[in-house]
Every structure is written in structure tokens, then in C-alpha cells.
Design a protein around this motif. Structure first.
Motif, PDB file in Angstrom:
ATOM      1  N   UNK A 265      26.281  42.271 -43.772  1.00  0.00           N
ATOM      2  CA  UNK A 265      27.216  41.977 -42.681  1.00  0.00           C
ATOM      3  C   UNK A 265      28.681  42.037 -43.099  1.00  0.00           C
ATOM      4  N   UNK A 266      28.955  41.912 -44.428  1.00  0.00           N
ATOM      5  CA  UNK A 266      30.310  41.860 -44.972  1.00  0.00           C
ATOM      6  C   UNK A 266      31.104  40.677 -44.419  1.00  0.00           C
ATOM      7  N   UNK A 267      30.412  39.605 -44.070  1.00  0.00           N
ATOM      8  CA  UNK A 267      31.070  38.374 -43.632  1.00  0.00           C
ATOM      9  C   UNK A 267      31.223  37.438 -44.833  1.00  0.00           C
ATOM     10  N   UNK A 268      32.464  37.084 -45.143  1.00  0.00           N
ATOM     11  CA  UNK A 268      32.717  36.260 -46.320  1.00  0.00           C
ATOM     12  C   UNK A 268      32.240  34.821 -46.153  1.00  0.00           C
ATOM     13  N   UNK A 269      31.954  34.417 -44.933  1.00  0.00           N
ATOM     14  CA  UNK A 269      31.476  33.045 -44.719  1.00  0.00           C
ATOM     15  C   UNK A 269      30.168  32.799 -45.466  1.00  0.00           C
ATOM     16  N   UNK A 270      29.366  33.848 -45.666  1.00  0.00           N
ATOM     17  CA  UNK A 270      28.127  33.681 -46.417  1.00  0.00           C
ATOM     18  C   UNK A 270      28.391  33.329 -47.878  1.00  0.00           C
ATOM     19  N   UNK A 271      29.534  33.742 -48.396  1.00  0.00           N
ATOM     20  CA  UNK A 271      29.846  33.516 -49.801  1.00  0.00           C
ATOM     21  C   UNK A 271      30.509  32.171 -50.061  1.00  0.00           C
ATOM     22  N   UNK A 272      31.220  31.640 -49.069  1.00  0.00           N
ATOM     23  CA  UNK A 272      32.057  30.468 -49.335  1.00  0.00           C
ATOM     24  C   UNK A 272      31.650  29.213 -48.550  1.00  0.00           C
ATOM     25  N   UNK A 273      30.595  29.274 -47.779  1.00  0.00           N
ATOM     26  CA  UNK A 273      30.115  28.075 -47.075  1.00  0.00           C
ATOM     27  C   UNK A 273      29.306  27.211 -48.029  1.00  0.00           C
ATOM     28  N   UNK A 274      29.690  25.943 -48.234  1.00  0.00           N
ATOM     29  CA  UNK A 274      28.916  25.064 -49.124  1.00  0.00           C
ATOM     30  C   UNK A 274      27.542  24.759 -48.525  1.00  0.00           C
ATOM     31  N   UNK A 275      26.504  25.014 -49.297  1.00  0.00           N
ATOM     32  CA  UNK A 275      25.132  24.770 -48.870  1.00  0.00           C
ATOM     33  C   UNK A 275      24.516  23.697 -49.758  1.00  0.00           C
ATOM     34  N   UNK A 276      23.919  22.716 -49.140  1.00  0.00           N
ATOM     35  CA  UNK A 276      23.302  21.640 -49.922  1.00  0.00           C
ATOM     36  C   UNK A 276      22.313  20.892 -49.038  1.00  0.00           C
ATOM     37  N   UNK A 277      21.529  20.045 -49.674  1.00  0.00           N
ATOM     38  CA  UNK A 277      20.580  19.226 -48.926  1.00  0.00           C
ATOM     39  C   UNK A 277      19.230  19.153 -49.606  1.00  0.00           C
ATOM     40  N   UNK A 278      18.528  18.075 -49.318  1.00  0.00           N
ATOM     41  CA  UNK A 278      17.230  17.783 -49.929  1.00  0.00           C
ATOM     42  C   UNK A 278      16.073  18.279 -49.076  1.00  0.00           C
ATOM     43  N   UNK A 279      16.379  19.035 -48.019  1.00  0.00           N
ATOM     44  CA  UNK A 279      15.345  19.408 -47.058  1.00  0.00           C
ATOM     45  C   UNK A 279      14.300  20.352 -47.651  1.00  0.00           C
ATOM     46  N   UNK A 280      14.703  21.167 -48.606  1.00  0.00           N
ATOM     47  CA  UNK A 280      13.738  22.054 -49.235  1.00  0.00           C
ATOM     48  C   UNK A 280      12.654  21.279 -49.966  1.00  0.00           C
ATOM     49  N   UNK A 281      13.066  20.236 -50.700  1.00  0.00           N
ATOM     50  CA  UNK A 281      12.096  19.403 -51.418  1.00  0.00           C
ATOM     51  C   UNK A 281      11.233  18.628 -50.438  1.00  0.00           C
ATOM     52  N   UNK A 282      11.834  18.082 -49.376  1.00  0.00           N
ATOM     53  CA  UNK A 282      11.044  17.348 -48.379  1.00  0.00           C
ATOM     54  C   UNK A 282       9.977  18.255 -47.766  1.00  0.00           C
ATOM     55  N   UNK A 283      10.346  19.493 -47.452  1.00  0.00           N
ATOM     56  CA  UNK A 283       9.375  20.434 -46.909  1.00  0.00           C
ATOM     57  C   UNK A 283       8.266  20.703 -47.917  1.00  0.00           C
ATOM     58  N   UNK A 284       8.646  20.802 -49.190  1.00  0.00           N
ATOM     59  CA  UNK A 284       7.650  21.012 -50.231  1.00  0.00           C
ATOM     60  C   UNK A 284       6.698  19.845 -50.383  1.00  0.00           C
ATOM     61  N   UNK A 285       7.205  18.628 -50.241  1.00  0.00           N
ATOM     62  CA  UNK A 285       6.334  17.447 -50.310  1.00  0.00           C
ATOM     63  C   UNK A 285       5.320  17.450 -49.168  1.00  0.00           C
ATOM     64  N   UNK A 286       5.736  17.937 -48.007  1.00  0.00           N
ATOM     65  CA  UNK A 286       4.795  18.049 -46.885  1.00  0.00           C
ATOM     66  C   UNK A 286       3.679  19.043 -47.210  1.00  0.00           C
ATOM     67  N   UNK A 287       4.014  20.111 -47.930  1.00  0.00           N
ATOM     68  CA  UNK A 287       2.984  21.067 -48.344  1.00  0.00           C
ATOM     69  C   UNK A 287       2.019  20.404 -49.320  1.00  0.00           C
ATOM     70  N   UNK A 288       2.536  19.547 -50.204  1.00  0.00           N
ATOM     71  CA  UNK A 288       1.667  18.818 -51.116  1.00  0.00           C
ATOM     72  C   UNK A 288       0.700  17.908 -50.379  1.00  0.00           C
ATOM     73  N   UNK A 289       1.180  17.251 -49.324  1.00  0.00           N
ATOM     74  CA  UNK A 289       0.310  16.400 -48.522  1.00  0.00           C
ATOM     75  C   UNK A 289      -0.728  17.242 -47.792  1.00  0.00           C
ATOM     76  N   UNK A 290      -0.325  18.410 -47.326  1.00  0.00           N
ATOM     77  CA  UNK A 290      -1.281  19.328 -46.677  1.00  0.00           C
ATOM     78  C   UNK A 290      -2.397  19.700 -47.640  1.00  0.00           C
ATOM     79  N   UNK A 291      -2.048  19.924 -48.899  1.00  0.00           N
ATOM     80  CA  UNK A 291      -3.050  20.326 -49.880  1.00  0.00           C
ATOM     81  C   UNK A 291      -4.029  19.197 -50.193  1.00  0.00           C
ATOM     82  N   UNK A 292      -3.516  17.990 -50.383  1.00  0.00           N
ATOM     83  CA  UNK A 292      -4.354  16.889 -50.851  1.00  0.00           C
ATOM     84  C   UNK A 292      -5.086  16.200 -49.709  1.00  0.00           C
ATOM     85  N   UNK A 293      -4.410  16.015 -48.583  1.00  0.00           N
ATOM     86  CA  UNK A 293      -5.003  15.272 -47.457  1.00  0.00           C
ATOM     87  C   UNK A 293      -4.949  16.134 -46.195  1.00  0.00           C
ATOM     88  N   UNK A 294      -5.625  17.266 -46.176  1.00  0.00           N
ATOM     89  CA  UNK A 294      -5.495  18.153 -45.016  1.00  0.00           C
ATOM     90  C   UNK A 294      -6.053  17.562 -43.728  1.00  0.00           C
TER      91      UNK A 294
END
Length: 321
Positions: free
Chosen positions: A123-152
Motif C-alpha cells: 500500500x506504501x502507507x507509512x502508518x503501517x511502519x510507525x503505528x505502535x502495536x502492543x497488547x496481550x491479546x495474542x497470548x490470551x487467544x493462545x491460552x484459549x487454544x490450550x483450553x480447547x486442547x485439554x478440555x474440549x
């Protein structure tokens, strides 16, 4: 009635107790990191994921996952970590849970970094390069996958709905995609959530060491990639998933005494055995937790105040008369 079916009712009002030390420590880190970026906003430039600065500041691939820049975000992250960790740590152990969180956080950040670079070149949009990205949501989503595996088969009461735990990651992904079309600002969280789900599945599917069954990963059909989707889509997804499976995990070597190949293919009759072992392990852990709760209740009844015990004796005597 199985232990998994009675866990939530038995817990009652004690859902917010019994958190593990590891999760409490990580919750403190999330809280302090939030306070830090609120007091010193410039710190986000060094700790959050800013793709244009990641090459010199490579550590932000790790730190970005622990930086929550909003109050609702830090609350959701802390509560989710404590609740999900309380379920997974007794089954995995503190060391494995910490390893899982580190791997999912790092791999998710790396995927988000690559995605933003690709989007910039498209896209050549510089906002993709300089927007601060952060958050624990990736790990939270991963923990849900762990629960799916163990207690489906664990049923969760969500308001008036009863939903099996195996569908929670899929529902979270669907809602995230739907909301991103409505609220443009939520688009920044979408890659983190989706990559968190996918990378955690990759780790649990192919790489997690499971000493109790003598193999790596979970090659059962109940934890295949197509299990995240409705049944009518699986005939379409299975051939596609097998292509990527052979591409990335093409080695074929038999694991000792497991009836599985390292590439995830199953020998005759092995899939149901592995699934039963997984369910039995989760059920044993749940039964142990229920037994501990019952023991605590009985102990409280035995140590009732003397006045209550005397009143009970008088009532019994009057009944006999």
C-alpha cells in the motif's frame, strides 16, 4: 456426571480465587508496564512494536506483548491471564506455561511485524511502519487454544448460552474479524489475535513435549486445524491443511511406542487412543480440584463454632423425644 461438567457450578462464587503464583507475577508485570507507559508515554516508542524501529530495537518483539496502553485492555488482559492460567498451570506446570506464553508472544509479534512490512510495500502507507502495536491479546487467544486442547468438552455458561470450550477460540476469531469491519480502530488488534490463535496451535500441535504419552505435539483429529471450523467446511479445509502440513512438517519418523509419526500422521487406531488419554488427563486434574474444594467445605463444617454444634445436638435430642 463427569468432573468437567461439574467444574463451573462447583466453583460457584470462588472463580476469582486460587490463582497461581506465576500468573499473579505476570499480572503484576502487565499492571506495572501499563503504569510505566502512562507516566512516561515516550517509553511506548521503545517497548511497543513499531515496525520501522524493530531492526535496532529488536527487544520490542518480546516487550510489546506486555504493554497495554488502555485501561480496559490491561483489565481484560489481567483477568483473562488469571482465569485461564488457573485452568492450564495445574495440567501443564508453571515451567511449561511460562514457556508457552513466551513462545506464543514472540512468534505472534514476529508474524505481526512481517505482516505490517508486507502491507507497507503493498500500500506504501507509512502508518503501517510507525503505528505502535502492543497488547496481550495474542497470548490470551493462545491460552484459549490450550483450553480447547485439554478440555474440549467443557461447557461454559455465557449469559443464556452454553458453549463448548473447543469453540471459544473460533468464536473469538470470528467476532474479532466482524468487529474490525465495523470499528476501524479495532483493526490494529486483529492480526495479534489471529496470529496468537494460529501460532499457539502450531506449538501445541507439533512441538510441545508431552512426557506422559512419549511424543511431541497433539496429532489427534480433535485438535486438527479443521477442528476450529464448522463440520461442513472440513472436507474443504483438510486437503489445504495437509499441503501446508507436508510443507512445514514433512519429516516422517515414528515416535517410540506412540503409534504416531512426527509429521502428525496417525497409524491405525492411534487417534482415538491419544484423544482418550488427553481427556482422561484433563478429567483427573478436574477431579483433583473438585476433591480439594469438597475437603475444604467438610473441614469448615467440622470446625463449626461450639454454639452451633450445641444447637445441633439439642435439635437432635428434641427430635428423638
Amino acid at each position: 456426571m463427569s468432573a468437567s461438567a461439574t467444574l463451573i457450578p462447583a466453583a460457584g462464587g470462588k472463580s476469582f480465587t486460587g490463582f497461581t503464583k506465576l500468573c499473579k507475577g505476570l499480572a503484576v508485570i502487565l499492571f506495572l508496564a501499563h503504569i510505566l507507559v502512562q507516566l512516561f508515554p515516550s517509553a511506548a516508542g521503545y517497548l511497543a512494536l513499531i515496525p520501522a524501529r524493530t531492526i535496532p530495537f529488536a527487544w520490542n518483539l518480546v516487550t510489546a506483548g506486555y504493554i497495554e496502553q488502555t485501561i480496559p485492555g490491561v483489565i481484560v488482559s489481567i483477568v483473562g491471564l488469571l482465569l485461564f492460567g488457573k485452568v492450564l498451570e495445574p495440567l501443564w506446570g508453571a515451567k511449561e506455561l511460562l514457556k508457552f506464553i513466551f513462545i506464543v508472544n514472540l512468534s505472534t509479534s514476529a508474524c505481526v511485524f512481517v505482516t505490517t512490512i508486507v502491507l507497507y510495500y503493498i500500500t506504501e502507507e507509512e502508518s503501517y511502519l510507525y503505528t505502535p502495536l502492543s497488547g496481550f491479546y495474542g497470548v490470551l487467544s493462545g491460552l484459549l487454544v490450550g483450553i480447547k486442547q485439554i478440555l474440549p468438552d467443557q461447557e461454559l455458561n455465557l449469559f443464556v448460552l452454553k458453549i463448548s470450550a473447543k469453540w471459544i477460540p473460533s468464536i473469538v476469531a470470528f467476532i474479532s474479524v466482524a468487529v474490525s469491519f465495523i470499528l476501524k480502530e479495532s483493526m490494529a488488534y486483529l492480526p495479534t489475535i489471529l496470529f496468537g490463535i494460529y501460532m499457539s496451535w502450531i506449538y501445541l500441535r507439533y512441538f510441545q513435549k508431552r512426557l506422559e504419552v512419549g511424543l511431541r505435539g497433539d496429532p489427534s483429529d480433535e485438535f486438527s486445524f479443521s477442528s476450529f471450523f464448522p463440520g461442513f467446511l472440513r472436507p474443504i479445509l483438510d486437503p489445504i491443511a495437509s499441503i501446508f502440513h507436508k510443507l512445514f512438517c514433512g519429516r516422517s519418523a515414528r515416535s517410540e511406542g506412540t503409534g504416531h509419526a512426527l509429521d502428525g500422521s496417525q497409524f491405525p487406531g492411534s487417534g482415538s487412543i491419544e484423544a482418550n488419554r488427553r481427556r482422561e488427563r484433563g478429567q483427573r486434574a478436574l477431579e483433583q480440584r473438585l476433591a480439594e474444594k469438597l475437603a475444604a467445605v467438610r473441614s469448615a463444617e467440622v470446625t463449626a463454632p461450639p454454639s452451633q454444634q450445641q444447637q445441633q445436638l439439642e435439635n437432635d435430642a428434641s427430635d428423638k423425644v
